[in-house]
Design an enzyme around this catalytic site. Sequence first.
Site, PDB file in Angstrom:
ATOM      1  CD  GLU A 272     -71.075  74.539  27.933  1.00  0.00           C
ATOM      2  OE1 GLU A 272     -69.914  74.177  28.592  1.00  0.00           O
ATOM      3  OE2 GLU A 272     -71.923  74.110  28.512  1.00  0.00           O
ATOM      4  CD  GLU A 321     -73.501  80.004  36.059  1.00  0.00           C
ATOM      5  OE1 GLU A 321     -74.533  79.351  36.164  1.00  0.00           O
ATOM      6  OE2 GLU A 321     -72.817  79.816  35.047  1.00  0.00           O
ATOM      7  CE  LYS A 324     -71.762  75.265  36.646  1.00  0.00           C
ATOM      8  NZ  LYS A 324     -71.740  75.342  35.076  1.00  0.00           N
ATOM      9  CD  GLU A 329     -67.462  73.638  35.870  1.00  0.00           C
ATOM     10  OE1 GLU A 329     -68.112  74.231  35.344  1.00  0.00           O
ATOM     11  OE2 GLU A 329     -66.984  72.429  35.487  1.00  0.00           O
TER      12      GLU A 329
END
Length: 370
Positions: A272, A321, A324, A329
């Site tokens: 990541e 997203e 999250k 995030e």
Amino acid sequence: MPSLFARNQRFSFAAFLLLLELLTVNLRMADAQIGVCYGMMGNNLPPANEVVDLYRSNNIRRMRLYDPNQAALQALRNSGIELILGVPNSDLQGLATNADTARQWVQRNVLNFWPSVKIKYVAVGNEVSPVGGSSGLAQYVLKAIQNVYQAIRAQGLHDQIKVSTAIDTTLIGNSFPPSQGSFRGDVRSYLDPIIGYLLYARAPLLANVYPYFSYSGNPRDISLPYALFTSPNVVVWDGQYGYQNLFDAMLDSVHAAIDNTRIGYVEVVVSESGWPSDGGFGATYDNARVYLDNLVRRASRGSPRRPSKPTEIYIFAMFDENQKSPEIEKHFGLFSPNKQKKYPFGFGGKWNGEVVIDDFNATVPLKSDM
């Protein structure tokens, strides 16, 4: 005064050199070891088959999945996309304590899809640490890795599918200078046996590497250009190694931490890395665009400590997203949930018979927008 023929000859040769440089740079872009993490914590994301089509249409050749989502695995069949397949942390205890459970997991999620799904790694757990919130799971990680490995080995696939785990850089106790990188003393009893297994299985350690969080936590000592790959000169000299960006320094501190265990040579895959476009200090669209564009370019080469092989890197994440937390995030996506690109760069070129064409302008040198 030079003749017209001589001037045209010089111009043609200069044009040829420019085209050759563009071709070389863009071929390296096309070969870059770049993947993108496919997170699913959103209630407005497209279905898996459309997501796989989006990977393919944008020349994204590698994916990380955090769990064996069956719709995603079905959509990946015959796509040619290489995969990091995740074992959720919630499955670790079951896989560690029962070898039959591990064999069943491998049958259901690996063997049922191999080889039409090009599973490259199985990541057993994500960011588990023997200290902190996930400490209760740490006792299960190595045994779960071993049970999954043995189930894959029993099928003769252990050379094609490598089994590992993903760590974060909070397990690094000392990271500066990078050559003095070392793991924290209170995690060595957890990590050293895992590194020993990785050496035995010839598997890489997966590491989540985020210059953003280092920069945002210490902007007084870490400059933004150093974090964004845009410093014009070396910022940190560490013996023979010069560091022009924070990513390389962080990655080499992980390399050094492994080396300094004296267990043996283990490669690192960056499982990541990303930069948020909103939600926190330094989290802007422009900063994210510059970091991610330069990260894609960076993947075509190795680090100062390990220069001989391009670094395999997975960008976090494919989408913003909305489920999250915390807020920051939610803003790491390369794409919006409606499948529109957030940023103008691409992931490699297409051959048109003469030159490589893609979304990069390879003739523009790196420079800070700040």
